[in-house]
Design a protein around this motif. Structure first.
Motif, mmCIF file in Angstrom:
data_model
loop_
_atom_site.group_PDB
_atom_site.id
_atom_site.type_symbol
_atom_site.label_atom_id
_atom_site.label_comp_id
_atom_site.label_asym_id
_atom_site.label_seq_id
_atom_site.Cartn_x
_atom_site.Cartn_y
_atom_site.Cartn_z
ATOM 1 N N LYS A 211 40.614 30.277 -2.828
ATOM 2 C CA LYS A 211 41.564 29.831 -3.601
ATOM 3 C C LYS A 211 42.399 28.686 -3.120
ATOM 4 O O LYS A 211 42.681 27.523 -3.910
ATOM 5 C CB LYS A 211 42.732 30.852 -4.032
ATOM 6 C CG LYS A 211 42.363 31.836 -4.862
ATOM 7 C CD LYS A 211 43.507 32.808 -5.210
ATOM 8 C CE LYS A 211 44.508 33.431 -4.308
ATOM 9 N NZ LYS A 211 45.239 34.313 -4.923
ATOM 10 N N ARG B 299 60.278 27.401 -9.308
ATOM 11 C CA ARG B 299 59.185 28.101 -9.696
ATOM 12 C C ARG B 299 57.858 27.553 -10.083
ATOM 13 O O ARG B 299 57.090 27.667 -11.030
ATOM 14 C CB ARG B 299 59.453 29.083 -10.858
ATOM 15 C CG ARG B 299 60.728 29.928 -10.588
ATOM 16 C CD ARG B 299 61.115 31.140 -11.672
ATOM 17 N NE ARG B 299 61.214 30.370 -12.955
ATOM 18 C CZ ARG B 299 62.359 29.915 -13.408
ATOM 19 N NH1 ARG B 299 63.560 29.944 -12.633
ATOM 20 N NH2 ARG B 299 62.688 29.568 -14.514
ATOM 21 N N ASP C 259 54.394 27.001 -8.738
ATOM 22 C CA ASP C 259 53.363 27.560 -7.526
ATOM 23 C C ASP C 259 52.494 26.614 -6.946
ATOM 24 O O ASP C 259 52.259 26.750 -5.552
ATOM 25 C CB ASP C 259 52.638 28.562 -8.072
ATOM 26 C CG ASP C 259 53.139 29.894 -8.423
ATOM 27 O OD1 ASP C 259 54.312 30.432 -7.705
ATOM 28 O OD2 ASP C 259 52.982 30.711 -9.430
ATOM 29 N N ASP C 260 52.204 25.644 -7.668
ATOM 30 C CA ASP C 260 51.396 24.524 -6.921
ATOM 31 C C ASP C 260 52.271 23.786 -5.768
ATOM 32 O O ASP C 260 51.787 23.543 -4.810
ATOM 33 C CB ASP C 260 51.031 23.499 -7.980
ATOM 34 C CG ASP C 260 49.831 23.938 -8.777
ATOM 35 O OD1 ASP C 260 49.329 24.869 -8.681
ATOM 36 O OD2 ASP C 260 49.195 22.870 -9.316
ATOM 37 N N THR D 20 52.733 26.120 -2.910
ATOM 38 C CA THR D 20 51.331 26.025 -1.959
ATOM 39 C C THR D 20 51.344 24.782 -1.086
ATOM 40 O O THR D 20 50.931 24.724 0.196
ATOM 41 C CB THR D 20 50.191 26.163 -2.816
ATOM 42 O OG1 THR D 20 50.253 27.431 -3.622
ATOM 43 C CG2 THR D 20 48.873 25.930 -2.009
ATOM 44 N N PRO E 188 58.315 36.938 -7.997
ATOM 45 C CA PRO E 188 56.858 36.856 -8.209
ATOM 46 C C PRO E 188 56.236 35.533 -7.475
ATOM 47 O O PRO E 188 55.160 35.693 -7.031
ATOM 48 C CB PRO E 188 56.601 36.572 -9.701
ATOM 49 C CG PRO E 188 57.932 37.142 -10.204
ATOM 50 C CD PRO E 188 59.053 37.019 -9.259
ATOM 51 N N HIS E 189 56.976 34.588 -7.426
ATOM 52 C CA HIS E 189 56.555 33.234 -6.792
ATOM 53 C C HIS E 189 56.432 33.479 -5.200
ATOM 54 O O HIS E 189 55.665 33.216 -4.594
ATOM 55 C CB HIS E 189 57.491 31.947 -7.129
ATOM 56 C CG HIS E 189 57.322 31.968 -8.465
ATOM 57 N ND1 HIS E 189 56.189 31.252 -9.135
ATOM 58 C CD2 HIS E 189 58.079 32.236 -9.442
ATOM 59 C CE1 HIS E 189 56.490 31.291 -10.443
ATOM 60 N NE2 HIS E 189 57.681 31.869 -10.702
ATOM 61 N N ARG F 107 56.051 36.435 -3.827
ATOM 62 C CA ARG F 107 54.735 37.188 -3.679
ATOM 63 C C ARG F 107 53.496 36.271 -3.250
ATOM 64 O O ARG F 107 52.716 36.633 -2.394
ATOM 65 C CB ARG F 107 54.461 38.202 -4.791
ATOM 66 C CG ARG F 107 55.382 39.214 -4.922
ATOM 67 C CD ARG F 107 55.041 40.264 -6.027
ATOM 68 N NE ARG F 107 55.954 41.205 -6.194
ATOM 69 C CZ ARG F 107 56.760 41.336 -7.301
ATOM 70 N NH1 ARG F 107 56.566 40.770 -8.368
ATOM 71 N NH2 ARG F 107 57.805 42.138 -7.543
ATOM 72 N N ARG F 108 53.337 35.551 -4.434
ATOM 73 C CA ARG F 108 52.339 34.460 -4.110
ATOM 74 C C ARG F 108 52.458 33.537 -2.904
ATOM 75 O O ARG F 108 51.360 33.065 -2.506
ATOM 76 C CB ARG F 108 52.072 33.673 -5.540
ATOM 77 C CG ARG F 108 51.264 34.504 -6.669
ATOM 78 C CD ARG F 108 51.110 33.694 -7.887
ATOM 79 N NE ARG F 108 52.359 33.326 -8.619
ATOM 80 C CZ ARG F 108 53.104 34.053 -9.495
ATOM 81 N NH1 ARG F 108 52.981 35.294 -9.771
ATOM 82 N NH2 ARG F 108 54.291 33.381 -10.184
ATOM 83 N N GLU G 229 51.447 35.346 0.103
ATOM 84 C CA GLU G 229 49.855 35.566 0.347
ATOM 85 C C GLU G 229 49.137 34.167 0.450
ATOM 86 O O GLU G 229 48.390 34.179 1.154
ATOM 87 C CB GLU G 229 49.228 35.889 -1.278
ATOM 88 C CG GLU G 229 47.947 35.984 -1.453
ATOM 89 C CD GLU G 229 47.336 36.306 -3.069
ATOM 90 O OE1 GLU G 229 46.422 36.988 -3.073
ATOM 91 O OE2 GLU G 229 47.968 35.871 -3.743
ATOM 92 N N THR G 230 49.678 33.056 -0.028
ATOM 93 C CA THR G 230 49.286 31.861 0.251
ATOM 94 C C THR G 230 49.511 31.284 1.771
ATOM 95 O O THR G 230 48.572 30.881 2.393
ATOM 96 C CB THR G 230 50.167 30.677 -0.481
ATOM 97 O OG1 THR G 230 49.798 30.947 -1.920
ATOM 98 C CG2 THR G 230 49.673 29.288 -0.049
ATOM 99 N N GLU H 186 46.748 33.069 3.780
ATOM 100 C CA GLU H 186 45.534 32.523 3.515
ATOM 101 C C GLU H 186 45.662 31.056 4.408
ATOM 102 O O GLU H 186 44.560 30.808 5.210
ATOM 103 C CB GLU H 186 45.246 32.110 2.017
ATOM 104 C CG GLU H 186 44.034 31.633 2.049
ATOM 105 C CD GLU H 186 43.433 31.576 0.676
ATOM 106 O OE1 GLU H 186 42.132 30.970 0.302
ATOM 107 O OE2 GLU H 186 44.394 31.630 -0.364
#
Length: 115
Positions: free
Chosen positions: A3, A59, A61-62, A65, A98-99, A101-102, A105-106, A109
């Motif tokens: 991803k 909020r 996500d891009d 990241t 929620p952001h 959490r991601r 995860e990012t 990674e």
């Protein structure tokens, strides 16, 4: 392809298309966006943390990241990044969870590819 790699490839491809077809205003904005994160009175490291917090509150996500990638490149520790997450969470409220959490995860990674 992970991803994270998909994100990087897509971002690069679309930025090239935008800059090839965009107006002078578009190009100026993109240039300003890059320039504002360079070292100045505030370090690039600090500015990336600020960008990360703002992205969490907005909020995006891009953007989250992108700023996590840049924070890791700048040598920020997980402890420093998690404190920035805390600021984003307190300013943005529970809708940021929620952001967050991601984002975690990012970060995991990004750290895998760093090793």
């Amino acid at each position: 392809m992970s991803k994270l790699e998909e994100f990087k490839v897509y971002r690069q491809k679309m930025n090239e298309k935008i800059l090839n077809q965009g107006t002078i205003s578009t190009k100026r904005f993109f240039n300003l966006d890059s320039a504002v994160y360079e070292n100045g009175a505030l370090s690039k490291k600090t500015k990336e943390l600020l960008g990360l917090v703002a992205s969490m509150v907005l909020r995006c996500d891009d953007c989250i990241t992108y700023h996590i990638i840049e924070c890791v490149k700048e040598g920020l520790s997980d402890a420093e990044i998690f404190e920035a997450f805390d600021v984003g969470l307190i300013v943005g409220g529970s809708i940021v969870i929620p952001h967050l959490r991601r984002a975690v995860e990012t970060l995991e990674e990004v750290r895998k590819y760093e090793e």
